[in-house]
Design a protein around this motif. Structure first.
Motif, PDB file in Angstrom:
ATOM      1  N   ALA A   1      14.321 -29.505  34.469  1.00  0.00           N
ATOM      2  CA  ALA A   1      13.775 -30.643  35.213  1.00  0.00           C
ATOM      3  C   ALA A   1      12.271 -30.790  35.063  1.00  0.00           C
ATOM      4  N   ALA A   2      11.514 -29.716  35.258  1.00  0.00           N
ATOM      5  CA  ALA A   2      10.051 -29.809  35.217  1.00  0.00           C
ATOM      6  C   ALA A   2       9.557 -30.220  33.827  1.00  0.00           C
ATOM      7  N   GLU A   3      10.152 -29.649  32.789  1.00  0.00           N
ATOM      8  CA  GLU A   3       9.749 -29.985  31.420  1.00  0.00           C
ATOM      9  C   GLU A   3      10.040 -31.447  31.089  1.00  0.00           C
ATOM     10  N   VAL A   4      11.232 -31.902  31.440  1.00  0.00           N
ATOM     11  CA  VAL A   4      11.614 -33.282  31.148  1.00  0.00           C
ATOM     12  C   VAL A   4      10.767 -34.247  31.976  1.00  0.00           C
TER      13      VAL A   4
ATOM     14  N   THR B   1      13.586 -24.869  42.216  1.00  0.00           N
ATOM     15  CA  THR B   1      14.766 -24.904  43.076  1.00  0.00           C
ATOM     16  C   THR B   1      15.295 -26.328  43.195  1.00  0.00           C
ATOM     17  N   PRO B   2      16.588 -26.479  43.563  1.00  0.00           N
ATOM     18  CA  PRO B   2      17.126 -27.838  43.731  1.00  0.00           C
ATOM     19  C   PRO B   2      16.313 -28.663  44.723  1.00  0.00           C
ATOM     20  N   GLN B   3      15.805 -28.038  45.787  1.00  0.00           N
ATOM     21  CA  GLN B   3      15.013 -28.777  46.762  1.00  0.00           C
ATOM     22  C   GLN B   3      13.760 -29.357  46.114  1.00  0.00           C
ATOM     23  N   GLN B   4      13.093 -28.557  45.269  1.00  0.00           N
ATOM     24  CA  GLN B   4      11.890 -29.046  44.601  1.00  0.00           C
ATOM     25  C   GLN B   4      12.214 -30.224  43.682  1.00  0.00           C
ATOM     26  N   THR B   5      13.290 -30.132  42.919  1.00  0.00           N
ATOM     27  CA  THR B   5      13.597 -31.214  41.992  1.00  0.00           C
ATOM     28  C   THR B   5      14.053 -32.471  42.726  1.00  0.00           C
TER      29      THR B   5
END
Length: 153
Positions: free
Chosen positions: A128-131, A2-6
């Motif tokens: 996001a998580a992968e990068v 989610t945007p909050q997590q990123t």
């Protein structure tokens, strides 16, 4: 993700180098072409020839290829020599996906502690998580090359 997590994702890396703050800052900026591993950490890889870090706010960080093409990696947002740099960061992506990388140079006795903080992962959406994982190891490698150059300076 989610945007909050990123938006809460922060990648922080530190290295201590055997240089004064002024020399550590100069090595990271003016002398970036002497240590940045362009053959592995660039847009064009083996066709990349050099990296350029233009000083001052609005300066570009970019690679130049052997044929003279330029690929902008980011723009200097804050220029506070020899203490701090903040730059946007979007190598091989559009500027609309720019993240922020802040580099701080702090005295540690006769050495300098360099801290890199990479934020803004939300601009990458689902990737996001992968990068983030790629940069987690990528910054280790790049800062290792910086540290090697500092030892040789």
């Amino acid at each position: 993700m989610t945007p909050q997590q990123t938006s809460e994702m922060v990648l922080t890396k530190t290295i201590t180098v055997p240089l004064s703050v002024e020399d550590a800052f100069r090595l990271y900026t003016e002398e970036i072409a002497t240590w940045w591993p362009v053959s592995t950490h660039s847009v064009e890889k083996e066709d990349a020839e050099t990296v350029v870090f233009e000083p001052g706010e609005g300066g570009r960080i970019y690679e130049r290829t052997k044929s003279g093409d330029e690929h902008v990696w980011g723009i200097v947002l804050t220029w506070d020599p020899p203490n701090r740099i903040v730059q946007s960061w979007y190598p091989s992506r559009g500027e609309d996906t720019a993240q922020k990388v802040e580099i701080r140079f702090e005295p540690d006795g006769s050495r300098t502690r360099v801290e890199l903080v990479h934020t803004g992962w939300e601009t990458l959406g689902d990737r996001a998580a992968e990068v983030y994982r790629n940069y987690d190891t990528g910054w280790d490698y790049v800062l290792g090359k910086y540290g090697d150059a500092a030892v040789g300076a």
